[in-house]
Enzyme design. Structure first.
Site, PDB file in Angstrom:
ATOM      1  CG  HIS A 249      -0.227   0.052   2.533  1.00  0.00           C
ATOM      2  ND1 HIS A 249       0.195   1.216   3.137  1.00  0.00           N
ATOM      3  CD2 HIS A 249       0.144  -0.952   3.372  1.00  0.00           C
ATOM      4  CE1 HIS A 249       0.790   0.935   4.284  1.00  0.00           C
ATOM      5  NE2 HIS A 249       0.779  -0.374   4.457  1.00  0.00           N
TER       6      HIS A 249
ATOM      7  CE  LYS B  51      -7.846   8.387   1.100  1.00  0.00           C
ATOM      8  NZ  LYS B  51      -8.947   8.972   1.897  1.00  0.00           N
TER       9      LYS B  51
ATOM     10  CG  HIS C  65       8.961   4.597   9.059  1.00  0.00           C
ATOM     11  ND1 HIS C  65       8.187   5.436   8.289  1.00  0.00           N
ATOM     12  CD2 HIS C  65       8.302   3.400   9.107  1.00  0.00           C
ATOM     13  CE1 HIS C  65       7.106   4.779   7.881  1.00  0.00           C
ATOM     14  NE2 HIS C  65       7.158   3.548   8.361  1.00  0.00           N
TER      15      HIS C  65
ATOM     16  CG  ASP D  88       5.231   1.102  11.047  1.00  0.00           C
ATOM     17  OD1 ASP D  88       5.496   0.209  11.871  1.00  0.00           O
ATOM     18  OD2 ASP D  88       5.800   1.188   9.941  1.00  0.00           O
TER      19      ASP D  88
ATOM     20  N   GLY E 240       0.479   0.537  16.602  1.00  0.00           N
ATOM     21  CA  GLY E 240      -0.184   0.907  15.353  1.00  0.00           C
ATOM     22  C   GLY E 240      -1.174  -0.151  14.914  1.00  0.00           C
TER      23      GLY E 240
ATOM     24  CG  ASN F 108      -2.938   9.781  17.188  1.00  0.00           C
ATOM     25  OD1 ASN F 108      -3.123  10.691  17.974  1.00  0.00           O
ATOM     26  ND2 ASN F 108      -3.762   8.738  17.108  1.00  0.00           N
TER      27      ASN F 108
ATOM     28  NE  ARG G 130      -4.923  17.864  10.558  1.00  0.00           N
ATOM     29  CZ  ARG G 130      -5.717  17.003   9.934  1.00  0.00           C
ATOM     30  NH1 ARG G 130      -5.947  15.826  10.437  1.00  0.00           N
ATOM     31  NH2 ARG G 130      -6.317  17.345   8.811  1.00  0.00           N
TER      32      ARG G 130
ATOM     33  CB  THR H 193     -10.462  20.304   4.043  1.00  0.00           C
ATOM     34  OG1 THR H 193     -10.508  18.872   4.116  1.00  0.00           O
ATOM     35  CG2 THR H 193     -11.458  20.764   2.987  1.00  0.00           C
TER      36      THR H 193
END
Length: 580
Positions: free
Chosen positions: A14, A39, A138, A158, A189, A322, A507, A538
């Site tokens: 993914h 997506k 990462h 993750d 995660g 998060n 946020r 957005t």
């Protein structure tokens, strides 16, 4: 001679993506989903994203020196495979496979990379292939791009990589040092993803929705501590309830989930529909609280000593998105500055693999200055897209596009805003955005219901100018990427209510003129009309679709929603029927 480094991701089927470095400069990066309009682009290769990176940089296939990929072979002498086998004793086929054929996914990934390179015209024999452990990728994406000097704590959380789920380490003089890793199925995660499924959303996509739902609930109503615990430096997830495989999984309509029927017995039926109601809002609050509490315990245990030196922390992995956790991390007394790599999920591992390969080649990559790293289109291309579109949109070229857009916003209209290079990562940061005026009552509900077609309780984010951010957010901590929430100053809550969430936080994206001058100018124009240098922002997409990439994508989304205004570079587009 310049060194050309191509990073590719998609190791876990993914979010494939590509990133391109020329020496220490990050030239381009993009996610595959944006080009193929699917997506997360599951089970796809990063072909179009890699092709874009090469073409944008003017690089021929023969010029690529290094190809880096965020997945590596894990030897049988390492603890990861043995931990996996021991913890999955109840699924002996999986446990045995981890021991006897534990690198089968690595071999599949290498085959996929070779196929991608072949389609790009890059010869396998002429490049150096650098496999990078997933969590090391990462870590590199956070540490090497942070710009931090001195010893820096590094955190990665993750679902899982090869076997690792969590990484604690530190960076010093460009080197990354591991302190501790946790392994599958002991994954925070994964636990959050399992509850995401139980709450009726799709794993790897709906975690943001759980986080958005949590403030509506009460985390004190239920005790979720049975799901996982952190004791004596070890995380242990209860696989009788979550992070399950095989016969332990709950199944519904032929689909298996990452939680067990015992979870249903405990909490009741899996949530259905779009409403945020009890008890599910309380369950969301409880899992968010558990997630935060365990993460903070682990940080305190493994990274506190490092943080006591400089207070610098880098964070990547899907869980780094998060934002509520990030707010609590920033509040820790020994954390002075937190850098969250903005494409923190697996899409960002293309960047991390490339930056780590650069490090191995003796190249110190420059800090991340912005994420405007995707395709761009000129006004003439936007006009051509309008002329070719079957709906024959009406367009005009305002004398001042920022002033014209600000006027529409101040009048209460949502406006689609398509400018410059597309953002890398999940956040729209003023180049592929839907905008609204945050002081106009009801504009958020209108965007949710008529444009985004998403749950009515989903929050919206503010983009605000850097000169007012300390006053609104009550801190001067850098926040260019919408990776943190902040407590909004009480005096501002009534001024910009459409971007203040249920719990009084936002946020936020702090906008700097140097990185996005046109977006800055737009917000300045809105300030002249409303007194607030803040805009609701957005992403420019509908529910279930990737963010738009091209003018054609933007026009298709425009005509597939109730949007009335679309700004494409220097032109303002309206629907023909609106003009009489």
């Amino acid at each position: 001679m310049s060194k050309v480094i191509l990073g590719l991701s998609g190791a876990l089927t993914h979010d494939p993506s590509a990133a391109l470095y020329i020496d220490d400069k990050l030239i381009a990066a993009a996610e595959e989903e944006r080009f193929i309009r699917d997506k997360h682009a599951k089970n796809r290769l990063p072909l179009e994203s890699a092709r874009f990176c090469l073409e944008f940089a003017g690089i021929q296939p023969r010029d690529v020196d290094i190809v880096a990929f965020p997945f590596a072979a894990i030897g049988l002498d390492r603890p990861e495979r043995w931990h996996f086998a021991k913890r999955y004793w109840y699924a002996p086929d999986r446990a045995l496979m981890a021991l006897v054929n534990g690198n089968r996914h690595y071999r599949r990934n290498v085959a996929n990379v070779r196929e991608t390179l072949a389609q790009l015209g890059i010869r396998w024999e002429t490049v150096a292939f650098v496999p990078v452990e997933h969590h090391l990728a990462h870590a590199s994406s956070a540490y090497h791009l942070s710009g931090f000097k001195g010893r820096t704590a590094i955190l990665g959380i993750d679902g899982k990589g090869e076997y690792a789920t969590t990484f604690f380490g530190y960076g010093e003089n460009g080197e990354i040092h591991k302190i501790k890793e946790f392994y599958d199925p002991d994954s925070l995660g994964g636990l959050y993803g399992a509850l995401t499924e139980y709450l009726g959303f799709e794993m790897l996509d709906g975690e943001f929705k759980v986080m958005g739902m949590a403030p509506y609930g009460d985390p004190r109503k239920y005790d979720f501590s049975r799901l996982a615990r952190f004791e004596n430096g070890e995380l242990r997830v209860n696989t009788r309830l979550v992070n399950t495989v095989g016969w332990r999984r709950y199944k519904e309509n032929g689909k298996g989930y990452y939680f067990s029927p015992k979870l249903i017995d405990w909490l009741g039926p899996k949530r259905q529909g779009d409403n945020a109601d009890e008890p599910y809002i309380d369950y969301a609050a409880c899992v968010q609280q558990l997630f935060e509490d365990l993460a903070l315990q682990m940080i305190d245990y493994y990274l506190k000593d490092v943080l006591a030196e400089t207070g610098q922390l880098c964070f990547a992995g899907g869980s780094a998105l998060n934002v509520k956790l990030n707010q609590r991390i920033m509040a820790l007394p020994y954390v002075k500055q937190l850098f969250v790599q903005p494409a923190a999920s697996d899409a960002g591992t293309a960047l991390g693999a490339a930056s780590y390969a650069a490090h191995l080649a003796g190249i110190a990559v420059e800090p991340l200055h912005h994420v405007y790293l995707g395709p761009k289109y000129c006004t003439d291309q936007c006009i051509a897209a309008c002329e070719a579109h079957p709906e024959r949109p009406q367009w005009q070229r305002p004398a001042d596009v920022c002033a014209a857009t600000a006027q529409l916003l101040a009048e209460g209209n949502p406006v689609a805003w398509f400018q410059g290079r597309m953002e890398f990562g999940p956040r729209a940061l003023g180049c592929r955005s839907i905008l609204g005026c945050p002081s106009v009552a009801g504009v958020a509900d209108r965007i949710n219901a008529q444009i985004k077609y998403r749950e009515r309780w989903r929050p919206f984010c503010p983009s605000l100018l850097d000169r007012i951010a300390p006053e609104v957010l009550q801190t001067d901590h850098p926040a260019p990427y919408m990776t943190f929430t902040f407590d909004v100053h009480p005096a501002w809550k009534d001024r910009i209510p459409e971007v203040v969430h249920e719990d009084g936080t936002s946020r936020a994206q702090v906008v700097e003129q140097a990185t996005n001058p046109r977006y800055y100018a737009l917000i300045e124009q809105l300030e002249k009309l409303t007194g607030n240098a803040v805009v609701l922002n957005t992403s420019l997409n509908r529910r279930g679709e990737p963010m738009v990439c091209s003018p054609e994508d933007a026009l298709n989304m425009f005509y597939g929603s109730d949007l009335e205004y679309l700004v494409l570079e220097d032109i303002l587009v309206t629907k023909a029927e609106k003009n009489g």
